[in-house]
Structures are given as structure tokens and as C-alpha cells.
Motif scaffolding. Structure first.
Motif, PDB file in Angstrom:
ATOM      1  N   ASN A  12       0.813  -1.193   0.000  1.00  0.00           N
ATOM      2  CA  ASN A  12       0.000   0.000   0.000  1.00  0.00           C
ATOM      3  C   ASN A  12       0.862   1.265   0.000  1.00  0.00           C
ATOM      4  O   ASN A  12       0.428   2.315  -0.433  1.00  0.00           O
ATOM      5  N   LYS A  15       1.303   2.904  -3.354  1.00  0.00           N
ATOM      6  CA  LYS A  15       0.131   3.377  -4.078  1.00  0.00           C
ATOM      7  C   LYS A  15       0.315   4.823  -4.505  1.00  0.00           C
ATOM      8  O   LYS A  15       0.738   5.665  -3.711  1.00  0.00           O
ATOM      9  N   ARG A  20      -4.825   6.772  -3.770  1.00  0.00           N
ATOM     10  CA  ARG A  20      -5.190   6.934  -2.354  1.00  0.00           C
ATOM     11  C   ARG A  20      -6.315   7.952  -2.199  1.00  0.00           C
ATOM     12  O   ARG A  20      -7.228   7.776  -1.379  1.00  0.00           O
ATOM     13  N   GLU A  23      -9.586   6.392  -3.186  1.00  0.00           N
ATOM     14  CA  GLU A  23     -10.038   5.477  -2.131  1.00  0.00           C
ATOM     15  C   GLU A  23     -10.552   6.240  -0.914  1.00  0.00           C
ATOM     16  O   GLU A  23     -11.487   5.788  -0.232  1.00  0.00           O
ATOM     17  N   LYS A  29     -11.492   0.357  -0.675  1.00  0.00           N
ATOM     18  CA  LYS A  29     -10.553   0.004  -1.731  1.00  0.00           C
ATOM     19  C   LYS A  29     -11.224   0.021  -3.105  1.00  0.00           C
ATOM     20  O   LYS A  29     -12.403  -0.291  -3.230  1.00  0.00           O
ATOM     21  N   HIS A  35      -9.244  -0.470 -11.209  1.00  0.00           N
ATOM     22  CA  HIS A  35      -7.814  -0.275 -11.453  1.00  0.00           C
ATOM     23  C   HIS A  35      -7.490  -0.503 -12.936  1.00  0.00           C
ATOM     24  O   HIS A  35      -6.706   0.245 -13.535  1.00  0.00           O
ATOM     25  N   ALA A 262      -4.040  -4.850  -5.127  1.00  0.00           N
ATOM     26  CA  ALA A 262      -5.293  -5.270  -5.760  1.00  0.00           C
ATOM     27  C   ALA A 262      -5.322  -6.791  -5.862  1.00  0.00           C
ATOM     28  O   ALA A 262      -4.357  -7.408  -6.296  1.00  0.00           O
TER      29      ALA A 262
END
Length: 523
Positions: A12, A15, A20, A23, A29, A35, A262
Motif C-alpha cells: 500500500n 500506491k 489513495r 479510495e 478500496k 484499477h 489489488a
């Protein structure tokens, strides 16, 4: 060493900020498919900008050298015929007297040298870019490439306001721009390859590859629209645009499922998986080892299938880029229905080749998915390109409709295998079974294949400049010969795929296990 349960948390931290933020807004998520959508959109925009900035030079040639045969796309669309040199000169209304040193008697030759220098550095840089891309964060690497491309594209345009007339200034700027341009293709193909499995990769990438034509057309429109304000703007605006999109890449592009934590299986909890499903599942499993070592340049060449497809692309891009650089000139110097079209109209009509290329890329990808046979599809398209080129040269002058139709068909068969090899095939080979799940090969393999093809892209237009002075029929003979060689280079892989298909049919009829095609074909 961290346990497997801790890996998602660790990942994470890599990311992108934009992911972020999304999210945070969603308060949860992002799904695996979300994605994937972000990857397709961001990489599409990224490479559209690469091609838009690449196209700018060919458009501005008419401003630097008003007598140059290279023309851009100008609107409004209209059919214009020229009957005298005086009438032809009238179309330089926004061009003035050109720009030294390109407005002299050797202006076209100097502009040609810029093209060759750009493509040569681009081809050479492709090998190094793929090597570096597999050893760096692709998101950062792509961002640096796009910002660098924007900077040096803009610097070419700055010569307008700085009143720079040194040929070597423009030459050096173009060469460095070509170096930064070489970062794009290996990076975007590697990222898309990380997110999409082989099952429908050909179709997805065939549609996605429309960014090439979209970039060419967008670059033509932007550069042509800004010429009346000064040719410098035709470089600066696309340069700023690609730099801006480069920042979007840095903020939003997830390089791989592992980099953002993911998990496709978690995303599909409660929905039974179909047998053999692999539409969106990446070939590189999420259980890949953390300590992966990048594949070496020589080692990547040894992957089964890389060399044949790389050399095939050499000849395929030779044909494609000859059309890219010379088609408007050829149209304007060929009597259609007994009349010669203006350079403006010729530039407009040449876009039908790109439009045919979009359809060809989609068809090649879809057919190769259905047959599970990349080599058969690519070779068939290259063989079909031979009669298409012959008919275009022989019958294209009969009428405008005939010219457009045959040009469209040429674009479909020429750009179809070009798109297939540079996208789906490169991604397939970058995840070959011999790599044992190592994800550190995608960019290198892509760079080797497209870098080799780019050498042909530089040689084709260069040879055409010499050969066309004697005979355009000889140019088309060269193109047909290149298409033939491109198809022949895939003969061994084609035969292997045919044998695999026959064996698979027999095994299915007999109820035995199907043979492993990938190991034999290298795709």
C-alpha cells in the motif's frame, strides 16, 4: 522477512497519491476492474500525447520550408486542385518565407536529416529504455520520459521566439526529444501487460492501440490550428500538454496489481469463476517472489519468439512509417482522375490510412485471440498487404473513391500486424513461461521488439527519399518485398501454431490432455 499476510500492507505504501485520494473519497478500496479502467485510460492518454508531439514536426515542416512536400492536416475539409505554381504558393499564407536554415534550396534535405536523427536515437534509446524500465518504478520512469519529451518539444518551439537559426540547435533538441520519446512504449505496454491476461489481450490491446492514430490526428489538428499564431506554438502547446499528462501518470498510474494491493480473487468473492477464465487475470501471479531480478538484454533476446517477431516488426514498421512520412507527398504528386490534389487535401486524405490502421489493429487482436495464434494472424495480414499495396499503386489513380478505399485497406493490413506485435505479442513474450513468473522482463522485451522495428522505421523513409526520385513503382516494389520478408520471418512460428492447433483438435477429440503450445511457439 515479512510474512505473506503483511505483504498487502507493505504494498500500500507504493500506491500513487491519486489512487489513495480516490479510495479516500470512496471510503474503501478500489475494485480490480476499476484499477484496470484507470490503467487503460491513463496509458491511452499518455501514448496519445507521445504521438501528438511526434507528429508536430511533420506539420510544421510546411512553415519552416514552404516548398516542403510534407504537409499537415488543415481544416475546413475541402477538395482543392492546383493548376499552377502561383496557385500552389498561395497556400503558404500562414507560412511567410520559411525559417532559416530550412528555407534554402536544401531545406527539405535538412528536415529529412532531422527525421532520420530523431528516429535513429529513438530506436537506439528504445533498447536502453526497456533495460532501465525493468529496473525502475515504471510510473516514475514514464513520468520522467513524458516531462522530458514535453521540455525538449517546447525547446524546439522556443527557437521561434529566440530567433535561433542554427541547424545544430534543432538537431540536438530533436535527438534528445527522441531519447525521451523512447521511454513511452516499453513502459505503457509493460503496465498494461501486468493488468491484462492473455485470453483477450489481443482484442483489448488492439482497441487500446488506437492511441497511435488518435495521437497522430490530434497532433495534426493542434499543430495546424496554431500555425497562424507562429510555428513555435505548435511545439510548445503539445509539449506542455504531454508534461501535464505526465503528472497525471505520476498521480494515478498503478504499475501492477501487487503495487496497489489489488486482489482479483477478493474482488470476485461470491461469484463462481468459470473454468479456464482469464479475461482480466494477469499472467504474472500475485504470489510472485519479492526478490525478482531483471532479465538481461541478451537473455531477453533468447526468449523463444522474440527474435522472429522483432525482425518481422523491422520490415512491418519499414512499410508503415514509409506511409506515415511519404503518403501525403505521394498523393499530391499522383494524378487522380487526371487532376493533382493540393498538399492540403492530400494531407486530409492520408488520414484514411490511419483510420484503416485502427480497424486493422482491432481485427488482428480479435482474430489472434479467437485462434490463439499470434504468428498466423500477423503473417496472414502481412501477406494480404502485398496485393493491397499493388492494387493501390496500380488502380489508386482511377478515382478518388477508389484511392480512399484502397488506402484504407492498405492501412488495415499494414498497421494490423504492426499493432499486434507491438502490443499483445510483446506482452505475451514478456510473460513467457521460461521466465518462471518473473515480471522484470516486460519492458525489456517490448523495447527489443519495438526498438528493432524502429530501425526499420528510420530506414524505410530514408530509402524512399532516394528511390522515389527515380520511380514510385520501385518504392512500392520495395514495400511489397518488405511485407513478404516480414511474413516469411514468422514461418517457423506459423508452422508450429498450425501443428499445435491440429494436435489440440486431435487431443480434444480423443479426450487426452491438450499440448502445451506456448512452450513451442514462444508466445
Amino acid at each position: 522477512m515479512a510474512s505473506l499476510s503483511e505483504l498487502p500492507a507493505l504494498r500500500n505504501y507504493s500506491k500513487p497519491f491519486g489512487i489513495r485520494f480516490l479510495e479516500y473519497i470512496k471510503k474503501g478500496k478500489l475494485s480490480y476492474k476499476t484499477h484496470q479502467a484507470i490503467v487503460l485510460i491513463v496509458t491511452f492518454l499518455a501514448y496519445t500525447c507521445y504521438h501528438a508531439t511526434r507528429k508536430t514536426t511533420s506539420i510544421v515542416k510546411s512553415a519552416l520550408d514552404p516548398q516542403s512536400p510534407d504537409v499537415g492536416l488543415k481544416f475546413p475539409w475541402r477538395m482543392t486542385y492546383l493548376s499552377s505554381p502561383a496557385e500552389k504558393k498561395r497556400f503558404s499564407w500562414v507560412l511567410g518565407d520559411g525559417w532559416a536554415p530550412f528555407n534554402g534550396s536544401d531545406g527539405s534535405a535538412l528536415l529529412g536529416e532531422l527525421d532520420v536523427a530523431f528516429l535513429s536515437v529513438y530506436a537506439l534509446g528504445m533498447y536502453f529504455s526497456g533495460h532501465l524500465g525493468d529496473r525502475m518504478n515504471l510510473r516514475v520512469f514514464l513520468t520522467v520520459g513524458m516531462v522530458g519529451t514535453g521540455l525538449f518539444t517546447s525547446l524546439f518551439g522556443v527557437g521561434y521566439w529566440a530567433k535561433i537559426h542554427s541547424f545544430y540547435y534543432f538537431l540536438i533538441v530533436q535527438m534528445i526529444a527522441g531519447l525521451f520519446q523512447s521511454t513511452g512504449w516499453p513502459s505503457v505496454v509493460a503496465v498494461v501487460g501486468n493488468w491484462f491476461g492473455k485470453k483477450k489481450r489481443g482484442l483489448i490491446m488492439g482497441i487500446w492501440n488506437a492511441h497511435t492514430s488518435a495521437g497522430n490526428i490530434a497532433g495534426s489538428l493542434i499543430a495546424s490550428a496554431l500555425l497562424s499564431y507562429g510555428w513555435g506554438w505548435s511545439f510548445v502547446v503539445p509539449g506542455l500538454l504531454i508534461a501535464f499528462v505526465g503528472l497525471l501518470v505520476f498521480l494515478f498510474l498503478p504499475v501492477s496489481p501487487e503495487s496497489v494491493g489489488a486482489d482479483k480473487e477478493e474482488d470476485e468473492v461470491g461469484s463462481p469463476r468459470k473454468i479456464g477464465e482469464g479475461v482480466t487475470e494477469p499472467l504474472l501471479g500475485s504470489d510472485a517472489e519479492i526478490k525478482e531480478t531483471a532479465v538481461g538484454f541478451i537473455e531477453a533476446w533468447k526468449i523463444p519468439g522474440v527474435a522472429p517477431f522483432a525482425f518481422c516488426l523491422f520490415f512491418a514498421k519499414l512499410v508503415a512509417y514509409t506511409f506515415l512520412y511519404w503518403l501525403p507527398y505521394y498523393i499530391s504528386h499522383t494524378a487522380i482522375e487526371g487532376k493533382y490534389l493540393s498538399s492540403e487535401t492530400a494531407g486530409n486524405l492520408s488520414t484514411f490510412f490511419d483510420i484503416g490502421g485502427v480497424l486493422g489493429g482491432i481485427l488482428a487482436g480479435h482474430i489472434s485471440d479467437r485462434l490463439d495464434a499470434r504468428a498466423i494472424t500477423a503473417a496472414t495480414f502481412m501477406y494480404c498487404a502485398i496485393p493491397a499495396l499493388y492494387f493501390y499503386r496500380t488502380y489508386g489513380h482511377i478515382s478518388l473513391v477508389m484511392n480512399i478505399a484502397l488506402m484504407f485497406i492498405c492501412g488495415m493490413f499494414v498497421n494490423g500486424p504492426y499493432a499486434l506485435i507491438t502490443t499483445a505479442v510483446s506482452a505475451d513474450l514478456g510473460t513467457h513461461s521460461s521466465l518462471r513468473g518473473n515480471s522484470k522482463a516486460l519492458a525489456t522485451v517490448t523495447a527489443i521488439i519495438d526498438g528493432t522495428g524502429s530501425v526499420g522505421a528510420a530506414i524505410g523513409p530514408l530509402l524512399t527519399g532516394y528511390i522515389s526520385a527515380k520511380s514510385w513503382s520501385a518504392v512500392f516494389m520495395m514495400l511489397m518485398g518488405a511485407a513478404l520478408v516480414a511474413g516469411l520471418l514468422l514461418t517457423r512460428l506459423l508452422v508450429a501454431e498450425v501443428v499445435a492447433r491440429i494436435s489440440e483438435s486431435r487431443s480434444q477429440a480423443g479426450g487426452s490432455q491438450p499440448t502445451s503450445q506456448d512452450e513451442e511457439l514462444g508466445v
